[in-house]
Design a protein around this motif. Sequence first.
Motif, short mmCIF file in Angstrom:
data_model
loop_
_atom_site.label_atom_id
_atom_site.label_comp_id
_atom_site.label_asym_id
_atom_site.label_seq_id
_atom_site.Cartn_x
_atom_site.Cartn_y
_atom_site.Cartn_z
N ARG A 23 -11.08 -0.08 -13.19
CA ARG A 23 -11.04 -1.54 -13.13
C ARG A 23 -11.86 -2.20 -14.24
O ARG A 23 -11.88 -3.43 -14.32
N ARG A 37 -17.19 -1.96 -6.53
CA ARG A 37 -15.75 -1.72 -6.78
C ARG A 37 -15.55 -0.99 -8.09
O ARG A 37 -14.73 -0.10 -8.21
N ARG A 91 1.05 -9.48 -8.35
CA ARG A 91 2.38 -9.27 -7.75
C ARG A 91 2.47 -9.86 -6.33
O ARG A 91 3.47 -10.49 -5.97
N ALA A 135 0.84 -1.21 0.00
CA ALA A 135 0.00 0.00 0.00
C ALA A 135 0.87 1.26 0.00
O ALA A 135 2.11 1.18 0.07
N1 UDP Z 1 0.18 -1.40 -4.42
C1 UDP Z 1 1.46 -1.30 -3.92
N2 UDP Z 1 2.50 -1.17 -4.80
C2 UDP Z 1 2.31 -1.16 -6.14
C3 UDP Z 1 0.99 -1.30 -6.64
C4 UDP Z 1 -0.06 -1.42 -5.75
O1 UDP Z 1 1.67 -1.32 -2.72
O2 UDP Z 1 3.29 -1.05 -6.88
C5 UDP Z 1 -0.93 -1.49 -3.47
C6 UDP Z 1 -2.02 -0.46 -3.64
O3 UDP Z 1 -1.62 0.76 -3.03
C7 UDP Z 1 -3.19 -1.13 -2.96
C8 UDP Z 1 -2.94 -2.60 -3.23
O4 UDP Z 1 -1.59 -2.71 -3.66
O5 UDP Z 1 -3.13 -0.89 -1.57
C9 UDP Z 1 -3.78 -3.20 -4.36
O6 UDP Z 1 -5.11 -2.99 -4.13
P1 UDP Z 1 -6.20 -3.49 -5.18
O7 UDP Z 1 -7.52 -3.15 -4.59
O8 UDP Z 1 -5.89 -3.00 -6.56
O9 UDP Z 1 -5.94 -5.05 -5.10
P2 UDP Z 1 -6.27 -6.21 -6.12
O10 UDP Z 1 -7.65 -5.96 -6.64
O11 UDP Z 1 -5.23 -6.17 -7.18
O12 UDP Z 1 -6.17 -7.41 -5.24
#
Ligand code: UDP
Length: 243
Positions: free
Chosen positions: A225, A218, A171, A114
Amino acid sequence: MDSLTTPDDRRRCEVLGVPVDACRDVSAAAIGLHSSGGGRVVTLNAEMTMAARSHPLLGSAIASAELVIPDGAGVVWALSRQGVRVLKTAGIELAWTLLGYAASHGWRVALVGASPEVMGNLRRTLPEAFPGLKLVMAVDGYQPVQAWPEIEAELTETAPDLVLIALGVPRQEIWSHQQQLGKVGLWMGVGGSFDVWAGVKKRAPQWMCSLQIEWLYRLLQEPSRWRRMLVLPAFVWAVLRDR
Ligand code: UDP
């Protein structure tokens, strides 16, 4: 015939070839995993299932995870078509429960991911929410490339009982697959949970969850998204055609 899970049951099933565990009590399964030496917990939804099929590193990170929980109405629905009845378990809730358990059992906790602002907020607010919480590491996810080897070495050194990772899919799953190997503790990807805990993002209201349209909330909150969500009809179609 429908098969029900029993309390200690952890039955590995598959949705479109991607593994997912049917357990009656996911918190008990996760805590049990910690006591048996640790491992990775993955929270699987329809979007991730589709991504796993076309992204080999994500696919193998999920396939080798010790516990894969159904975190999405689509996955729960796909399992029900196989006669496996499970409740949807939101990863954010499991992670919150584990933080409570960690605080009351002296577990050492690491948070990775985050934004720096969100992480700054959690450093302050989580120990207030969970008195006694031992935060041994709390690093944001926007570190320069050269900072990661040191973060990874520190994780090896501190050997936390619980590592929550918010780096986004895929990631967080791929990174924890590489890093957890041979280490103790529970490692879990938590997506946007840190943002929700810090109050930067909101979870869908209960009525939307009941109607199973959390994905719509979302999308409204983060219109960017939409491209990722195009896979949802493809998921439904693939499950309907899957024998
Ligand atoms: N994030 C991060 N580094 C990065 C890209 C994303 O720490 O280089 C964090 C971003 O700030 C967020 C989380 O990863 O807190 C991803 O949240 P998201 O709701 O997009 O999660 P997903 O749907 O991919 O599981």
